[in-house]
Design an enzyme around this catalytic site. Structure first.
Site, PDB file in Angstrom:
ATOM      1  N   TYR A 150       0.853  -1.187   0.000  1.00  0.00           N
ATOM      2  CA  TYR A 150       0.000   0.000   0.000  1.00  0.00           C
ATOM      3  C   TYR A 150       0.887   1.234   0.000  1.00  0.00           C
ATOM      4  O   TYR A 150       1.849   1.314   0.771  1.00  0.00           O
ATOM      5  CB  TYR A 150      -0.886  -0.014   1.250  1.00  0.00           C
ATOM      6  CG  TYR A 150      -1.806   1.182   1.383  1.00  0.00           C
ATOM      7  CD1 TYR A 150      -2.851   1.387   0.480  1.00  0.00           C
ATOM      8  CD2 TYR A 150      -1.653   2.098   2.434  1.00  0.00           C
ATOM      9  CE1 TYR A 150      -3.710   2.475   0.610  1.00  0.00           C
ATOM     10  CE2 TYR A 150      -2.516   3.184   2.573  1.00  0.00           C
ATOM     11  CZ  TYR A 150      -3.534   3.372   1.661  1.00  0.00           C
ATOM     12  OH  TYR A 150      -4.388   4.444   1.803  1.00  0.00           O
ATOM     13  N   ASP A 245       9.124   2.762  -0.070  1.00  0.00           N
ATOM     14  CA  ASP A 245       8.059   3.353   0.732  1.00  0.00           C
ATOM     15  C   ASP A 245       8.284   2.905   2.171  1.00  0.00           C
ATOM     16  O   ASP A 245       7.927   1.800   2.561  1.00  0.00           O
ATOM     17  CB  ASP A 245       6.681   2.921   0.231  1.00  0.00           C
ATOM     18  CG  ASP A 245       5.561   3.582   1.027  1.00  0.00           C
ATOM     19  OD1 ASP A 245       5.857   4.157   2.104  1.00  0.00           O
ATOM     20  OD2 ASP A 245       4.391   3.511   0.595  1.00  0.00           O
ATOM     21  N   LYS A 278       4.223   8.559   9.149  1.00  0.00           N
ATOM     22  CA  LYS A 278       3.980   7.899  10.442  1.00  0.00           C
ATOM     23  C   LYS A 278       4.969   8.324  11.553  1.00  0.00           C
ATOM     24  O   LYS A 278       4.802   9.413  12.087  1.00  0.00           O
ATOM     25  CB  LYS A 278       3.881   6.394  10.240  1.00  0.00           C
ATOM     26  CG  LYS A 278       2.657   6.088   9.332  1.00  0.00           C
ATOM     27  CD  LYS A 278       2.207   4.651   9.300  1.00  0.00           C
ATOM     28  CE  LYS A 278       0.859   4.562   8.604  1.00  0.00           C
ATOM     29  NZ  LYS A 278       0.836   3.962   7.287  1.00  0.00           N
TER      30      LYS A 278
HETATM   31  C1  LIG Z   1       0.230   4.419   5.971  1.00  0.00           C
HETATM   32  C2  LIG Z   1       0.963   4.198   4.717  1.00  0.00           C
HETATM   33  C3  LIG Z   1       0.846   5.070   3.623  1.00  0.00           C
HETATM   34  C4  LIG Z   1      -0.168   6.177   3.569  1.00  0.00           C
HETATM   35  O1  LIG Z   1       0.072   7.139   4.535  1.00  0.00           O
HETATM   36  P1  LIG Z   1      -1.143   8.132   4.948  1.00  0.00           P
HETATM   37  O2  LIG Z   1      -0.492   9.082   5.891  1.00  0.00           O
HETATM   38  O3  LIG Z   1      -2.187   7.248   5.567  1.00  0.00           O
HETATM   39  O4  LIG Z   1      -1.622   8.772   3.715  1.00  0.00           O
HETATM   40  C5  LIG Z   1       1.661   4.865   2.524  1.00  0.00           C
HETATM   41  N1  LIG Z   1       2.533   3.853   2.501  1.00  0.00           N
HETATM   42  C6  LIG Z   1       2.678   2.989   3.522  1.00  0.00           C
HETATM   43  C7  LIG Z   1       3.688   1.895   3.436  1.00  0.00           C
HETATM   44  C8  LIG Z   1       1.869   3.118   4.657  1.00  0.00           C
HETATM   45  O5  LIG Z   1       1.982   2.232   5.641  1.00  0.00           O
END
Ligand SMILES: *Cc1c(COP(=O)(O)O)cnc(C)c1O
Length: 438
Positions: A150, A245, A278
């Site tokens: 994601y 990511d 995060k």
């Molecule tokens: C949480 C997450 C996102 C999206 O971040 P948001 O602040 O919710 O938009 C993107 N990539 C990864 C790997 C994530 O865990």
């Protein structure tokens, strides 16, 4: 730990009804709605350390931590003090501040692959902007992602695999025109032969490969070292930017992120770009993307790739993030967090084994996953073979015993530095009682 016996769920239920009348599904982000596991979501009233309390006054040991950001637990005194001071100085200016520079310096110090970065407000925004920049910098349109990873909800990323490697993806959300995902190729995680085939076909037209190095959005699944090594080699060979990511893994699995974990096995390993979120915001809306100077200088106002944000680098959020990063940089932080997390997964595995329940688990730093499977899965399809009614029974039994895990079998879990040995033991006891049929 006092078990939540005679659960009175009435206030949660009333709030859920009020919420559903005005907010689709009663929530502002879908997984909070308990759709996968059923039942009434808990409305959180307050949180402290490793716990939160719901609207009915029940206490839970929190293994979500806002889906990762709360690595110090809730209400860490140093973070609270930094935020309180920042609030007194103003909420937002729309002009640069010293704290943005300090936060950028702190991130670059820990992640040597990043020479320059830009701050934004969400992981979605960071991943979306990184892809635009990769396309702008390479002059190519195609992007590669992996099933089960994601990267936020930008249109081009809401996509599942098409039929075969010659065809590109299909949208997974209504409202995304097929044209918008026609450049997105979706591959199977940890499948080296398919990766090689995809590069042979599309490598020269591909701007970037984006990957969660340790995936946390199909539960917890590591990219194997040989797979990651091949990703790096192919990206270099074809001039494709390798984007990590690390929104979830950055400052969560190690001070240097998942990239430092792979660099231990692959000498000199670095991604070309990194997406963060995060933990770097410590619970406030803050995210970032960064990479080499040559690529980052393609961004406006220096270069032709446009990107902007009214609240980007917000002074309260940067104060929160900076205070958090200063705590996790203290010597021994990740060693202790990693050990506590391993204690949790080991004691859960022991409890399951003793009761003859099929179970396995893995962790890195303060991030973990457990599975009702006989071995660790390597890709999304295998994660989804989990007996979901069995997972849902486990989830609700633990919830009733005051333990809050992610309400879906395809999500990872998080331990904070505020979780004590007693919290871990209480969690394992609750699991043991459930596995034993109680
Ligand atoms: C949480 C997450 C996102 C999206 O971040 P948001 O602040 O919710 O938009 C993107 N990539 C990864 C790997 C994530 O865990």
């Amino acid at each position: 730990m006092a078990p939540n016996t005679n659960l009175d769920n009435s206030r949660n239920a009333i709030l859920f009804e009020r919420a559903k009348a005005l907010i689709p599904g009663g929530v502002n982000s879908p997984v909070r709605a308990f759709k996968a596991v059923g039942g009434t979501p808990r409305f959180v009233q307050r949180a402290k350390g490793a716990y939160f309390w719901d609207a009915d006054g029940q206490r839970y040991i929190d293994y979500i931590g806002s889906w990762g950001p709360m690595i110090l637990g809730h209400g860490h005194p140093a973070v609270v003090a930094a935020v309180q001071q920042a609030v007194l100085e103003g909420f937002s200016y729309g002009a640069p501040t010293e704290r943005e520079v300090e936060l950028a310096e702190e991130i670059v110090r820990r992640l040597p692959s990043i020479e320059m970065l830009r701050l934004v407000s969400s992981g979605t925004e960071a991943a979306m902007s990184a892809i635009r920049l990769a396309r702008g910098a390479t002059g190519r349109s195609k992007i590669i992602k992996f099933e089960g990873c994601y990267h936020g909800h930008a249109d081009a990323l809401l996509v599942k695999a098409g039929s075969g490697l010659a065809t590109f993806g299909n949208p997974t959300s209504a409202g995304v025109p097929p044209e918008v995902v026609q450049h997105t190729l979706v591959l199977e995680y940890n499948h080296i032969a398919q990766l090689e085939e995809a590069f042979a076909l599309h490598g020269r037209a591909t701007a970037c490969l984006m990957i969660e190095p340790i995936a946390g959005n199909m539960n917890f699944v590591r990219a194997s070292v040989p797979f990651m090594k091949r990703c790096r080699e192919l990206c270099t060979q074809y001039g494709v930017l390798l984007i990590f990511d690390e929104v979830m893994t950055g400052f969560r699995v190690a001070l240097g992120g998942a990239q430092s974990v792979y660099a231990k096995s692959i000498p000199g390993f670095q991604p070309d770009m990194t997406v963060l979120g995060k933990v770097i915001g410590g619970g406030m809306p803050l995210a970032a993307f960064g990479g080499s100077r040559a690529v980052m200088e393609q961004l406006a106002p220096l270069g032709p790739v446009y990107q902007a944000g009214t609240l980007s680098g917000n002074p309260v959020a940067t104060a929160c993030g900076l205070a958090t990063l200063r705590e996790v940089a203290k010597p021994g932080f990740y060693e202790a967090l990693g050990e506590r997390t391993r204690n949790l997964t080991n004691s859960l595995t022991q409890a399951a084994t003793k009761a003859g329940v099929t179970f396995c688990a893995d962790s890195e730093g303060g991030m973990f996953g457990f599975f009702l499977l006989d071995r660790l899965p390597q890709n999304y399809a295998t994660v989804m073979t989990t007996d979901s009614p069995a997972f849902n029974r486990f989830f609700h039994a633990m919830l009733d015993k005051g333990v809050y895990y992610a309400p879906a079998l395809y999500e990872a879990g998080f331990v904070s530095s505020a979780h004590t040995a007693a919290d871990i033991e209480a969690t394992a006891d609750a699991a043991a009682r459930f596995f034993a049929g109680g």
